[in-house]
Design a protein around this motif. Structure first.
Motif, PDB file in Angstrom:
ATOM      1  N   PHE A  27     -26.692 -69.989 -28.691  1.00 46.85           N
ATOM      2  CA  PHE A  27     -26.147 -71.278 -28.281  1.00 46.85           C
ATOM      3  C   PHE A  27     -24.645 -71.365 -28.544  1.00 46.85           C
ATOM      4  O   PHE A  27     -23.931 -72.068 -27.825  1.00 46.85           O
ATOM      5  N   GLY A  28     -24.164 -70.637 -29.555  1.00 48.47           N
ATOM      6  CA  GLY A  28     -22.723 -70.568 -29.763  1.00 48.47           C
ATOM      7  C   GLY A  28     -22.040 -69.879 -28.598  1.00 48.47           C
ATOM      8  O   GLY A  28     -21.026 -70.356 -28.075  1.00 48.47           O
ATOM      9  N   PHE A  29     -22.617 -68.755 -28.182  1.00 47.71           N
ATOM     10  CA  PHE A  29     -22.070 -68.056 -27.016  1.00 47.71           C
ATOM     11  C   PHE A  29     -22.160 -68.931 -25.776  1.00 47.71           C
ATOM     12  O   PHE A  29     -21.212 -69.004 -24.986  1.00 47.71           O
ATOM     13  N   LEU A  30     -23.299 -69.596 -25.591  1.00 46.88           N
ATOM     14  CA  LEU A  30     -23.503 -70.430 -24.409  1.00 46.88           C
ATOM     15  C   LEU A  30     -22.473 -71.547 -24.344  1.00 46.88           C
ATOM     16  O   LEU A  30     -21.909 -71.830 -23.279  1.00 46.88           O
ATOM     17  N   PHE A  31     -22.191 -72.171 -25.483  1.00 45.86           N
ATOM     18  CA  PHE A  31     -21.214 -73.258 -25.521  1.00 45.86           C
ATOM     19  C   PHE A  31     -19.817 -72.747 -25.173  1.00 45.86           C
ATOM     20  O   PHE A  31     -19.127 -73.311 -24.312  1.00 45.86           O
ATOM     21  N   VAL A  32     -19.401 -71.670 -25.834  1.00 46.21           N
ATOM     22  CA  VAL A  32     -18.071 -71.112 -25.584  1.00 46.21           C
ATOM     23  C   VAL A  32     -17.958 -70.610 -24.146  1.00 46.21           C
ATOM     24  O   VAL A  32     -16.949 -70.820 -23.466  1.00 46.21           O
ATOM     25  N   GLN A  34     -19.638 -71.643 -21.445  1.00 43.92           N
ATOM     26  CA  GLN A  34     -19.580 -72.735 -20.481  1.00 43.92           C
ATOM     27  C   GLN A  34     -18.205 -73.392 -20.464  1.00 43.92           C
ATOM     28  O   GLN A  34     -17.697 -73.757 -19.403  1.00 43.92           O
ATOM     29  N   ILE A  35     -17.591 -73.538 -21.629  1.00 43.02           N
ATOM     30  CA  ILE A  35     -16.244 -74.097 -21.685  1.00 43.02           C
ATOM     31  C   ILE A  35     -15.257 -73.167 -20.987  1.00 43.02           C
ATOM     32  O   ILE A  35     -14.426 -73.599 -20.180  1.00 43.02           O
ATOM     33  N   ALA A  36     -15.361 -71.857 -21.295  1.00 41.29           N
ATOM     34  CA  ALA A  36     -14.458 -70.883 -20.674  1.00 41.29           C
ATOM     35  C   ALA A  36     -14.663 -70.834 -19.170  1.00 41.29           C
ATOM     36  O   ALA A  36     -13.706 -70.754 -18.393  1.00 41.29           O
ATOM     37  N   ARG A  37     -15.917 -70.910 -18.739  1.00 43.12           N
ATOM     38  CA  ARG A  37     -16.214 -70.908 -17.305  1.00 43.12           C
ATOM     39  C   ARG A  37     -15.630 -72.143 -16.636  1.00 43.12           C
ATOM     40  O   ARG A  37     -15.080 -72.074 -15.543  1.00 43.12           O
ATOM     41  N   ASN A 122     -22.928 -61.825 -18.663  1.00 43.18           N
ATOM     42  CA  ASN A 122     -22.259 -63.116 -18.498  1.00 43.18           C
ATOM     43  C   ASN A 122     -20.767 -63.027 -18.791  1.00 43.18           C
ATOM     44  O   ASN A 122     -19.965 -63.722 -18.158  1.00 43.18           O
ATOM     45  N   VAL A 123     -20.384 -62.184 -19.733  1.00 39.82           N
ATOM     46  CA  VAL A 123     -18.958 -61.977 -19.997  1.00 39.82           C
ATOM     47  C   VAL A 123     -18.291 -61.311 -18.793  1.00 39.82           C
ATOM     48  O   VAL A 123     -17.195 -61.706 -18.367  1.00 39.82           O
ATOM     49  N   LEU A 124     -18.942 -60.302 -18.228  1.00 39.83           N
ATOM     50  CA  LEU A 124     -18.402 -59.642 -17.038  1.00 39.83           C
ATOM     51  C   LEU A 124     -18.295 -60.625 -15.876  1.00 39.83           C
ATOM     52  O   LEU A 124     -17.326 -60.599 -15.109  1.00 39.83           O
ATOM     53  N   GLY A 125     -19.290 -61.498 -15.749  1.00 36.12           N
ATOM     54  CA  GLY A 125     -19.243 -62.500 -14.692  1.00 36.12           C
ATOM     55  C   GLY A 125     -18.080 -63.455 -14.865  1.00 36.12           C
ATOM     56  O   GLY A 125     -17.446 -63.866 -13.885  1.00 36.12           O
ATOM     57  N   LEU A 126     -17.774 -63.805 -16.106  1.00 34.76           N
ATOM     58  CA  LEU A 126     -16.656 -64.703 -16.381  1.00 34.76           C
ATOM     59  C   LEU A 126     -15.339 -64.093 -15.912  1.00 34.76           C
ATOM     60  O   LEU A 126     -14.463 -64.804 -15.404  1.00 34.76           O
TER      61      LEU A 126
END
Length: 241
Positions: A27-32, A34-37, A122-126
């Motif tokens: 959830f920490g990764f998900l939050f960061v 989504q904000i970055a996205r 997900n990082v690559l997608g970002l």
């Protein structure tokens, strides 16, 4: 309380502390993320220009917009429309989270690589969202596309131009490959084999992705799988020789 602790020790492979750590990671990764996205390039002109390039490429290569055909097909059936809408909204987070939880509890040895593959994809997608903002099909109504989600649930810090690559497609492919190899019942294995294709159809039928977005998402998934599972892949190749 003693009963709850005892139940946790029986069900959880490494106890409550490790489960809490995994939840913080996810959830920490998900939050960061989504904000970055959401903060990624939102320049409309650039996103629409890239979207038009995708449309031109698809029309030159196939002489057809399959996404529009799928959307028209779905609009003819309320049941199918509800099914693809549900899949679009739930496949990316609800299904992924439940799959991660199931693997964590029932196939724990497979969990670290499975989790890391999802995170890496997900990082690559970002990176794609930052350097290639792309408008989705639903933003081209003059071509016949319908925005079926304009009144739907809005994701936290959503970026309307995060279409390339499709992480719905990437995550679905990762789930399909990994879960098909670790579930035991043939019927569930078949369902997970079919899951990616169903998600690909749904994200096109809802006007949220072009097939080129899906192809890019699949490439992201394969790159993430190859990076995280490189040792098992090498062992498999060595045995096959």
């Amino acid at each position: 309380m003693t009963t709850v602790v005892a139940a946790g020790r029986r069900v959880l492979p490494r106890g409550y502390a490790d489960l809490a750590r995994q939840l913080v990671i996810w959830f920490g990764f998900l939050f960061v993320y989504q904000i970055a996205r959401g903060l990624a390039d939102r320049h409309p002109a650039r996103a629409f220009a890239n979207g038009i390039r995708v449309i031109d490429f698809e029309q030159r290569t196939t002489h057809h917009l399959f996404e529009l055909t799928f959307q028209n097909l779905v609009s003819s059936s309320s049941f199918l429309a509800d099914a693809v809408s549900w899949t679009y909204w739930n496949s990316e987070f609800t299904v992924v989270c439940l799959a991660l939880l199931w693997v964590y509890i029932r196939r724990h040895d497979a969990f670290p690589r499975f989790r890391n593959t999802i995170l890496l994809a997900n990082v690559l997608g970002l990176v794609g969202y930052v350097f290639l903002p792309t408008a989705p099909p639903r933003m081209f109504p003059w071509l016949g596309f319908v925005d079926s989600h304009r009144n739907g649930l809005v994701q936290l810090a959503a970026n309307p131009y995060a279409a390339m690559p499709s992480l719905h497609a990437a995550d679905a492919l990762i789930l399909g490959i990994v879960l098909a190899t670790i579930v035991r019942r043939p019927i569930f294995r078949l369902l997970w084999v079919l899951w990616p294709a169903w998600v690909w159809f749904c994200v096109m039928a809802t006007g949220n992705h072009f097939w080129l977005d899906i192809l890019a998402g699949d490439l992201v998934a394969l790159l993430a799988l190859a990076a995280v599972y490189r040792r098992p892949i090498r062992r498999f190749v060595a045995k096959a020789r």
